[in-house]
Design an enzyme around this catalytic site. Structure first.
Site, PDB file in Angstrom:
ATOM      1  N   LYS A 150     -17.661 -26.766   3.667  1.00 21.47           N
ATOM      2  CA  LYS A 150     -16.340 -27.102   3.141  1.00 21.47           C
ATOM      3  C   LYS A 150     -15.739 -28.278   3.886  1.00 21.47           C
ATOM      4  O   LYS A 150     -15.235 -29.230   3.268  1.00 21.47           O
ATOM      5  CB  LYS A 150     -15.401 -25.902   3.226  1.00 21.47           C
ATOM      6  CG  LYS A 150     -14.059 -26.139   2.528  1.00 21.47           C
ATOM      7  CD  LYS A 150     -12.969 -25.223   3.027  1.00 21.47           C
ATOM      8  CE  LYS A 150     -12.370 -25.749   4.320  1.00 21.47           C
ATOM      9  NZ  LYS A 150     -11.149 -25.028   4.753  1.00 21.47           N
ATOM     10  N   ASP A 197     -12.732 -23.781  -1.078  1.00 23.85           N
ATOM     11  CA  ASP A 197     -11.977 -22.953  -0.145  1.00 23.85           C
ATOM     12  C   ASP A 197     -11.557 -21.680  -0.868  1.00 23.85           C
ATOM     13  O   ASP A 197     -12.039 -21.387  -1.960  1.00 23.85           O
ATOM     14  CB  ASP A 197     -10.777 -23.718   0.416  1.00 23.85           C
ATOM     15  CG  ASP A 197      -9.822 -24.175  -0.677  1.00 23.85           C
ATOM     16  OD1 ASP A 197      -9.930 -23.694  -1.826  1.00 23.85           O
ATOM     17  OD2 ASP A 197      -8.952 -25.018  -0.394  1.00 23.85           O
TER      18      ASP A 197
END
Length: 234
Positions: free
Chosen positions: A144, A162
């Site tokens: 991420k 996320d």
């Protein structure tokens, strides 16, 4: 829509600019969803400063388990002291820990900041690599963080996943999956190239502001007619 911090990345003041006409959606449902989100926010990255990839990378690392405004404030304090990986190494782990303490997990984050600074100097000439695959080899940088940085700093067409993006993708659904990696891989395949640069921001904001975890605002959702979630309230 109000400008906001995103993963602690603080946008610059917005300047008036002409907007290109939003493109119409493709025939597929995923494309229709992305087209509507894009139409509602045609310039999702306007005002965000992408001129310092190292600061972006460190800021995203700091954002783990912390709020955007706090991260932005601490990043400002940290980068008032240093400007590059060499300066970060010279500042040292103990001093960095003290500066970043309010964001939580200070010792481990400081350790990773010093380590990744060393790798950038030794392996990349002090520069942040321009793609997310290389970034993921840096200490403390997961998928991420790498994809957020690569997308913001270098406009790599990747969609970081996320909590908000994961929920939205599974709920509508766009690219359902049991893991973050499965959703990220699914979105990479399902979302058209022309939407990928802004997709993370659109899905993040949609999940944060409308498609929330506890009580989604289905009655004001711009894609409610395209959503097949059984719990939808219209």
């Amino acid at each position: 829509m109000a400008r906001d911090t995103l993963h602690g990345i603080k946008p610059a003041p917005r300047r008036a600019k002409s907007r290109p006409a939003p493109q119409s959606g493709d025939s597929g449902r995923v494309e229709a969803v992305m087209a509507r989100l894009a139409e509602a926010d045609p310039d999702p990255k306007v005002g965000f400063d992408d001129t310092d990839p190292f600061r972006l990378l460190v800021t995203v690392l700091l954002s783990a388990q912390s709020t955007g405004p706090t991260v932005a404030r601490i990043a400002d304090a940290l980068f008032a002291r240093v400007k590059d990986p060499a300066g970060m190494q010279a500042l040292g782990e103990a001093e960095i820990t003290e500066i970043i303490r309010p964001v939580g997990l200070g010792p481990s984050k400081a350790r990773n900041i010093v380590k990744l600074s060393a790798v950038l100097i030794e392996t990349h000439g002090g520069a942040v690599p321009r793609n997310s695959v290389e970034m993921r080899r840096l200490p403390g940088i997961g998928r991420k963080s790498a994809e957020v940085t690569a997308n913001f700093a270098f406009h790599e067409p990747v969609i970081a996943v996320d909590t908000h993006v994961f929920r939205v993708s599974n709920r509508i659904p766009l690219a359902p999956g049991a893991t973050v990696d499965a959703v990220a891989d699914g979105l990479a395949e399902a979302v058209h190239e022309r939407f990928k640069d802004g997709a993370h921001i659109w899905l993040f904001r949609h999940g944060r502001d409308i498609c929330t975890a506890r009580k989604p605002a289905c009655t004001r959702c711009p894609v409610s007619d395209l959503c097949t979630w059984p719990g939808k309230e219209i």
